[in-house]
Design a protein around this motif. Structure first.
Motif, PDB file in Angstrom:
ATOM      1  N   ILE A  67       0.842  -1.202   0.000  1.00 40.49           N
ATOM      2  CA  ILE A  67       0.000   0.000   0.000  1.00 40.49           C
ATOM      3  C   ILE A  67       0.877   1.252   0.000  1.00 40.49           C
ATOM      4  O   ILE A  67       0.619   2.215  -0.737  1.00 40.49           O
ATOM      5  N   LEU A  68       1.910   1.253   0.834  1.00 41.32           N
ATOM      6  CA  LEU A  68       2.834   2.387   0.895  1.00 41.32           C
ATOM      7  C   LEU A  68       3.478   2.643  -0.463  1.00 41.32           C
ATOM      8  O   LEU A  68       3.615   3.802  -0.890  1.00 41.32           O
ATOM      9  N   GLU A  69       3.854   1.580  -1.155  1.00 38.91           N
ATOM     10  CA  GLU A  69       4.461   1.711  -2.480  1.00 38.91           C
ATOM     11  C   GLU A  69       3.449   2.247  -3.486  1.00 38.91           C
ATOM     12  O   GLU A  69       3.741   3.181  -4.240  1.00 38.91           O
ATOM     13  N   ASP A  70       2.236   1.668  -3.491  1.00 43.08           N
ATOM     14  CA  ASP A  70       1.227   2.030  -4.497  1.00 43.08           C
ATOM     15  C   ASP A  70       0.677   3.437  -4.297  1.00 43.08           C
ATOM     16  O   ASP A  70       0.351   4.118  -5.272  1.00 43.08           O
ATOM     17  N   GLU A  71       0.571   3.877  -3.039  1.00 46.07           N
ATOM     18  CA  GLU A  71      -0.138   5.118  -2.761  1.00 46.07           C
ATOM     19  C   GLU A  71       0.763   6.270  -2.316  1.00 46.07           C
ATOM     20  O   GLU A  71       0.281   7.380  -2.116  1.00 46.07           O
ATOM     21  N   CYS A  72       2.068   5.993  -2.198  1.00 45.51           N
ATOM     22  CA  CYS A  72       2.981   7.068  -1.779  1.00 45.51           C
ATOM     23  C   CYS A  72       4.300   7.004  -2.539  1.00 45.51           C
ATOM     24  O   CYS A  72       4.573   7.851  -3.382  1.00 45.51           O
ATOM     25  N   LEU A  73       5.101   5.995  -2.270  1.00 43.08           N
ATOM     26  CA  LEU A  73       6.444   5.954  -2.836  1.00 43.08           C
ATOM     27  C   LEU A  73       6.437   5.835  -4.353  1.00 43.08           C
ATOM     28  O   LEU A  73       7.264   6.452  -5.034  1.00 43.08           O
ATOM     29  N   GLY A  74       5.497   5.047  -4.874  1.00 41.46           N
ATOM     30  CA  GLY A  74       5.481   4.794  -6.310  1.00 41.46           C
ATOM     31  C   GLY A  74       4.884   5.901  -7.154  1.00 41.46           C
ATOM     32  O   GLY A  74       5.027   5.894  -8.384  1.00 41.46           O
ATOM     33  N   ILE A  75       4.217   6.864  -6.534  1.00 39.62           N
ATOM     34  CA  ILE A  75       3.574   7.926  -7.302  1.00 39.62           C
ATOM     35  C   ILE A  75       4.230   9.284  -7.065  1.00 39.62           C
ATOM     36  O   ILE A  75       3.779  10.285  -7.609  1.00 39.62           O
ATOM     37  N   ASN A  76       5.263   9.322  -6.249  1.00 38.82           N
ATOM     38  CA  ASN A  76       5.985  10.572  -5.967  1.00 38.82           C
ATOM     39  C   ASN A  76       7.432  10.451  -6.424  1.00 38.82           C
ATOM     40  O   ASN A  76       8.081   9.428  -6.177  1.00 38.82           O
ATOM     41  N   PHE A  92       1.467  10.303   4.757  1.00 37.46           N
ATOM     42  CA  PHE A  92       0.818   9.068   4.344  1.00 37.46           C
ATOM     43  C   PHE A  92       0.479   8.192   5.554  1.00 37.46           C
ATOM     44  O   PHE A  92      -0.623   7.653   5.649  1.00 37.46           O
ATOM     45  N   VAL A  93       1.421   8.039   6.484  1.00 36.12           N
ATOM     46  CA  VAL A  93       1.176   7.195   7.656  1.00 36.12           C
ATOM     47  C   VAL A  93       0.008   7.747   8.473  1.00 36.12           C
ATOM     48  O   VAL A  93      -0.854   6.990   8.943  1.00 36.12           O
ATOM     49  N   LYS A  94      -0.034   9.055   8.616  1.00 35.54           N
ATOM     50  CA  LYS A  94      -1.133   9.678   9.360  1.00 35.54           C
ATOM     51  C   LYS A  94      -2.472   9.372   8.696  1.00 35.54           C
ATOM     52  O   LYS A  94      -3.446   8.975   9.372  1.00 35.54           O
ATOM     53  N   LYS A  95      -2.553   9.527   7.385  1.00 33.88           N
ATOM     54  CA  LYS A  95      -3.794   9.245   6.666  1.00 33.88           C
ATOM     55  C   LYS A  95      -4.132   7.759   6.718  1.00 33.88           C
ATOM     56  O   LYS A  95      -5.306   7.384   6.847  1.00 33.88           O
ATOM     57  N   TYR A  96      -3.107   6.915   6.603  1.00 31.10           N
ATOM     58  CA  TYR A  96      -3.357   5.468   6.666  1.00 31.10           C
ATOM     59  C   TYR A  96      -4.005   5.086   7.992  1.00 31.10           C
ATOM     60  O   TYR A  96      -4.985   4.338   8.028  1.00 31.10           O
TER      61      TYR A  96
END
Length: 276
Positions: free
Chosen positions: A216-225, A240-244
Protein backbone atom coordinates in the motif's frame (compact mmCIF):
# COMPACT_ATOMS: atom_id res chain seq x y z
CA UNK A 1 47.01 25.61 -2.08
CA UNK A 2 49.38 23.61 -4.30
CA UNK A 3 48.54 20.31 -5.90
CA UNK A 4 51.04 18.67 -3.56
CA UNK A 5 49.40 20.07 -0.44
CA UNK A 6 45.99 19.11 -1.80
CA UNK A 7 47.20 15.55 -2.16
CA UNK A 8 48.45 15.56 1.42
CA UNK A 9 45.07 16.86 2.57
CA UNK A 10 43.36 13.85 0.97
CA UNK A 11 40.33 15.72 -0.26
CA UNK A 12 37.24 13.48 -0.18
CA UNK A 13 36.43 11.62 -3.37
CA UNK A 14 33.08 10.66 -4.85
CA UNK A 15 30.43 9.93 -2.24
CA UNK A 16 29.32 6.33 -1.81
CA UNK A 17 25.98 6.08 -3.65
CA UNK A 18 24.44 3.59 -1.23
CA UNK A 19 23.18 1.17 -3.85
CA UNK A 20 24.15 -1.17 -6.65
CA UNK A 21 22.30 -2.05 -9.83
CA UNK A 22 21.01 -5.32 -11.20
CA UNK A 23 21.70 -6.39 -14.77
CA UNK A 24 18.36 -4.92 -15.82
CA UNK A 25 19.12 -1.53 -14.25
CA UNK A 26 17.13 -1.79 -11.01
CA UNK A 27 18.73 -0.05 -8.04
CA UNK A 28 19.19 -2.15 -4.89
CA UNK A 29 20.11 -0.41 -1.64
CA UNK A 30 23.17 -1.41 0.36
CA UNK A 31 20.96 -2.43 3.29
CA UNK A 32 19.11 -4.87 1.03
CA UNK A 33 22.43 -6.24 -0.22
CA UNK A 34 23.49 -6.83 3.40
CA UNK A 35 20.35 -8.92 3.85
CA UNK A 36 21.29 -10.90 0.73
CA UNK A 37 24.77 -11.51 2.18
CA UNK A 38 23.37 -12.77 5.47
CA UNK A 39 20.90 -14.97 3.62
CA UNK A 40 23.64 -16.53 1.48
CA UNK A 41 25.80 -17.23 4.53
CA UNK A 42 23.07 -18.67 6.75
CA UNK A 43 21.06 -20.37 4.02
CA UNK A 44 23.91 -22.13 2.24
CA UNK A 45 26.04 -22.69 5.31
CA UNK A 46 29.34 -22.26 3.47
CA UNK A 47 32.43 -20.47 4.78
CA UNK A 48 32.43 -17.95 1.97
CA UNK A 49 34.86 -15.06 2.00
CA UNK A 50 34.02 -11.73 0.44
CA UNK A 51 35.27 -12.82 -3.00
CA UNK A 52 32.98 -15.86 -3.16
CA UNK A 53 30.16 -13.76 -1.76
CA UNK A 54 30.71 -11.33 -4.65
CA UNK A 55 30.18 -14.09 -7.19
CA UNK A 56 27.22 -15.47 -5.24
CA UNK A 57 25.56 -12.04 -5.25
CA UNK A 58 26.10 -11.79 -8.99
CA UNK A 59 24.68 -15.29 -9.59
CA UNK A 60 21.86 -15.37 -7.04
CA UNK A 61 20.74 -11.74 -7.01
CA UNK A 62 21.65 -10.60 -10.53
CA UNK A 63 23.74 -7.76 -9.09
CA UNK A 64 26.46 -5.75 -10.76
CA UNK A 65 28.84 -5.49 -7.81
CA UNK A 66 32.60 -5.63 -7.24
CA UNK A 67 34.61 -7.34 -4.51
CA UNK A 68 35.70 -4.06 -2.89
CA UNK A 69 32.11 -3.12 -2.19
CA UNK A 70 31.29 -6.58 -0.86
CA UNK A 71 34.34 -6.35 1.41
CA UNK A 72 33.08 -3.00 2.74
CA UNK A 73 29.60 -4.36 3.39
CA UNK A 74 31.01 -7.46 5.11
CA UNK A 75 33.16 -5.19 7.27
CA UNK A 76 30.08 -3.16 8.24
CA UNK A 77 28.34 -6.42 9.15
CA UNK A 78 31.41 -7.41 11.21
CA UNK A 79 31.75 -10.83 9.57
CA UNK A 80 35.31 -10.61 8.24
CA UNK A 81 37.34 -11.78 11.25
CA UNK A 82 35.29 -14.85 12.09
CA UNK A 83 34.00 -17.93 10.37
CA UNK A 84 31.67 -16.79 7.64
CA UNK A 85 28.73 -18.62 9.19
CA UNK A 86 27.26 -15.99 11.48
CA UNK A 87 26.86 -17.17 15.07
CA UNK A 88 25.02 -14.40 16.91
CA UNK A 89 24.97 -14.30 20.69
CA UNK A 90 21.22 -14.79 20.55
CA UNK A 91 20.30 -17.75 18.31
CA UNK A 92 17.47 -17.35 15.87
CA UNK A 93 14.04 -18.20 17.25
CA UNK A 94 11.95 -19.20 14.27
CA UNK A 95 8.44 -17.84 13.89
CA UNK A 96 5.70 -20.41 14.38
CA UNK A 97 2.06 -20.65 13.46
CA UNK A 98 -0.10 -18.59 15.78
CA UNK A 99 -3.71 -17.61 16.37
CA UNK A 100 -4.20 -13.89 17.07
CA UNK A 101 -7.42 -12.93 18.84
CA UNK A 102 -6.84 -9.26 19.66
CA UNK A 103 -4.58 -6.22 19.62
CA UNK A 104 -1.13 -6.21 21.21
CA UNK A 105 -0.53 -9.92 20.74
CA UNK A 106 1.64 -9.96 17.60
CA UNK A 107 3.45 -7.04 16.00
CA UNK A 108 5.32 -7.35 12.71
CA UNK A 109 8.26 -5.11 11.81
CA UNK A 110 10.04 -4.62 8.50
CA UNK A 111 11.94 -2.10 6.38
CA UNK A 112 10.83 -0.50 3.12
CA UNK A 113 13.28 1.33 0.87
CA UNK A 114 12.31 4.59 -0.79
CA UNK A 115 14.24 6.39 -3.51
CA UNK A 116 15.06 10.12 -3.67
CA UNK A 117 15.46 10.92 -7.36
CA UNK A 118 16.75 14.45 -6.80
CA UNK A 119 19.60 13.20 -4.59
CA UNK A 120 20.06 9.77 -6.23
CA UNK A 121 19.99 7.86 -2.96
CA UNK A 122 17.75 5.65 -0.85
CA UNK A 123 16.03 6.35 2.43
CA UNK A 124 14.58 3.84 4.87
CA UNK A 125 11.20 3.34 6.51
CA UNK A 126 11.02 0.85 9.37
CA UNK A 127 7.41 0.23 10.40
CA UNK A 128 5.71 -1.72 13.19
CA UNK A 129 2.16 -3.00 12.53
CA UNK A 130 -0.32 -4.63 14.90
CA UNK A 131 -1.63 -7.72 13.11
CA UNK A 132 -5.08 -7.50 14.71
CA UNK A 133 -6.01 -3.85 14.15
CA UNK A 134 -3.60 -2.93 11.28
CA UNK A 135 -2.27 0.17 13.02
CA UNK A 136 1.21 1.39 12.20
CA UNK A 137 2.01 1.89 15.87
CA UNK A 138 5.50 3.32 15.43
CA UNK A 139 7.97 3.88 12.62
CA UNK A 140 11.38 5.28 11.72
CA UNK A 141 12.27 7.31 8.63
CA UNK A 142 15.92 8.03 7.93
CA UNK A 143 18.87 8.01 5.57
CA UNK A 144 20.17 5.07 7.59
CA UNK A 145 18.45 2.35 9.56
CA UNK A 146 20.24 0.65 12.44
CA UNK A 147 19.47 -1.70 15.29
CA UNK A 148 19.27 1.34 17.55
CA UNK A 149 16.55 2.78 15.32
CA UNK A 150 14.69 -0.51 15.62
CA UNK A 151 14.98 -0.39 19.41
CA UNK A 152 13.50 3.11 19.41
CA UNK A 153 10.59 1.88 17.29
CA UNK A 154 9.86 -0.87 19.85
CA UNK A 155 10.03 1.52 22.80
CA UNK A 156 7.83 4.09 21.04
CA UNK A 157 5.24 1.43 20.22
CA UNK A 158 5.19 0.19 23.83
CA UNK A 159 4.73 3.73 25.13
CA UNK A 160 1.95 4.51 22.66
CA UNK A 161 0.06 1.37 23.66
CA UNK A 162 0.82 1.93 27.38
CA UNK A 163 2.56 -1.45 27.57
CA UNK A 164 6.04 -0.38 28.66
CA UNK A 165 5.70 -1.57 32.24
CA UNK A 166 3.23 -4.44 31.86
CA UNK A 167 4.40 -8.02 32.19
CA UNK A 168 2.70 -9.51 29.13
CA UNK A 169 3.96 -7.81 25.98
CA UNK A 170 3.37 -8.45 22.26
CA UNK A 171 5.50 -10.89 20.30
CA UNK A 172 7.59 -9.09 17.67
CA UNK A 173 8.09 -10.85 14.35
CA UNK A 174 10.73 -9.77 11.84
CA UNK A 175 12.71 -11.05 8.90
CA UNK A 176 16.47 -11.66 9.07
CA UNK A 177 17.78 -8.19 8.31
CA UNK A 178 21.04 -7.11 9.96
CA UNK A 179 19.15 -4.81 12.34
CA UNK A 180 17.18 -7.72 13.77
CA UNK A 181 19.98 -10.28 14.13
CA UNK A 182 22.20 -7.86 16.05
CA UNK A 183 23.08 -8.42 19.68
CA UNK A 184 21.92 -4.89 20.52
CA UNK A 185 18.41 -5.49 19.19
CA UNK A 186 18.01 -8.86 20.87
CA UNK A 187 19.47 -7.61 24.15
CA UNK A 188 16.89 -4.81 24.12
CA UNK A 189 14.08 -7.30 23.50
CA UNK A 190 15.30 -9.41 26.40
CA UNK A 191 15.58 -6.39 28.70
CA UNK A 192 12.05 -5.30 27.73
CA UNK A 193 10.72 -8.83 28.30
CA UNK A 194 9.67 -9.12 24.65
CA UNK A 195 9.73 -12.33 22.64
CA UNK A 196 11.36 -11.73 19.27
CA UNK A 197 10.94 -14.30 16.51
CA UNK A 198 12.32 -14.31 12.97
CA UNK A 199 10.70 -15.82 9.91
CA UNK A 200 12.60 -18.43 7.86
CA UNK A 201 14.27 -17.15 4.71
CA UNK A 202 12.12 -16.78 1.61
CA UNK A 203 8.85 -16.93 3.56
CA UNK A 204 7.46 -13.36 3.32
CA UNK A 205 3.96 -14.84 3.78
CA UNK A 206 4.84 -15.28 7.46
CA UNK A 207 5.22 -11.50 7.67
CA UNK A 208 2.12 -10.97 5.54
CA UNK A 209 0.59 -7.97 7.30
CA UNK A 210 3.60 -5.69 7.20
CA UNK A 211 4.27 -6.85 3.64
CA UNK A 212 0.70 -5.89 2.68
CA UNK A 213 1.15 -2.48 4.30
CA UNK A 214 4.35 -1.91 2.37
CA UNK A 215 2.54 -2.70 -0.89
CA UNK A 216 0.00 0.00 0.00
CA UNK A 217 2.83 2.39 0.90
CA UNK A 218 4.46 1.71 -2.48
CA UNK A 219 1.23 2.03 -4.50
CA UNK A 220 -0.14 5.12 -2.76
CA UNK A 221 2.98 7.07 -1.78
CA UNK A 222 6.44 5.95 -2.84
CA UNK A 223 5.48 4.79 -6.31
CA UNK A 224 3.57 7.93 -7.30
CA UNK A 225 5.98 10.57 -5.97
CA UNK A 226 9.35 11.54 -7.41
CA UNK A 227 11.07 13.05 -4.40
CA UNK A 228 13.44 15.93 -5.00
CA UNK A 229 15.08 15.76 -1.58
CA UNK A 230 14.99 13.96 1.74
CA UNK A 231 12.90 16.65 3.41
CA UNK A 232 10.13 16.16 0.85
CA UNK A 233 10.29 12.37 1.20
CA UNK A 234 10.13 12.60 4.98
CA UNK A 235 7.15 14.94 4.84
CA UNK A 236 5.21 12.86 2.31
CA UNK A 237 5.73 9.56 4.15
CA UNK A 238 4.75 11.10 7.48
CA UNK A 239 1.57 12.45 5.92
CA UNK A 240 0.82 9.07 4.34
CA UNK A 241 1.18 7.19 7.66
CA UNK A 242 -1.13 9.68 9.36
CA UNK A 243 -3.79 9.24 6.67
CA UNK A 244 -3.36 5.47 6.67
CA UNK A 245 -3.99 5.22 10.40
CA UNK A 246 -6.82 7.73 10.63
CA UNK A 247 -8.62 7.67 7.27
CA UNK A 248 -7.87 4.61 5.14
CA UNK A 249 -10.54 1.92 5.62
CA UNK A 250 -10.05 -1.85 5.24
CA UNK A 251 -12.56 -4.62 4.68
CA UNK A 252 -10.78 -6.64 7.37
CA UNK A 253 -11.36 -3.87 9.95
CA UNK A 254 -15.12 -3.60 9.41
CA UNK A 255 -14.43 -0.76 6.96
CA UNK A 256 -12.97 1.40 9.73
CA UNK A 257 -9.58 3.13 9.72
CA UNK A 258 -7.00 1.31 11.88
CA UNK A 259 -7.10 3.84 14.76
CA UNK A 260 -10.88 3.63 14.96
CA UNK A 261 -10.84 -0.16 14.73
CA UNK A 262 -8.33 -0.40 17.57
CA UNK A 263 -10.61 1.68 19.79
CA UNK A 264 -13.56 -0.45 18.72
CA UNK A 265 -11.77 -3.67 19.73
CA UNK A 266 -10.73 -2.16 23.06
CA UNK A 267 -14.22 -0.90 23.91
CA UNK A 268 -16.24 -3.92 22.79
CA UNK A 269 -13.82 -6.73 23.76
CA UNK A 270 -14.71 -8.32 20.43
CA UNK A 271 -12.29 -11.06 19.37
CA UNK A 272 -10.68 -11.45 16.01
CA UNK A 273 -9.42 -14.75 14.63
CA UNK A 274 -6.26 -14.52 12.56
CA UNK A 275 -4.32 -17.68 11.80
CA UNK A 276 -0.77 -17.14 10.66
Amino acid sequence: MTKKSQAKGKAPGRAIPGYSKTNNGKKVSDEQIKEYIIQIIEDEGYSYGYLKLTYALRRNCNLIINKKKVYRLCKELNILKQQRKIKPKYPRKLAKNRIVTGSNQLWEIDIKYGYIAGEDRFFYIMSMIDVADRNIIAYHIGLSCTAEDGIRVIKTALLKRQLYDVKSKPIIRSDNGPQYISNAYNTACKDLNIEHERIPYNTPNMNAYIEAYHRILEDECLGINEFENYAQAYREVNEFVKKYNTKRIHSSTKFMPPNEYYEYLQNTNEKVHIAL
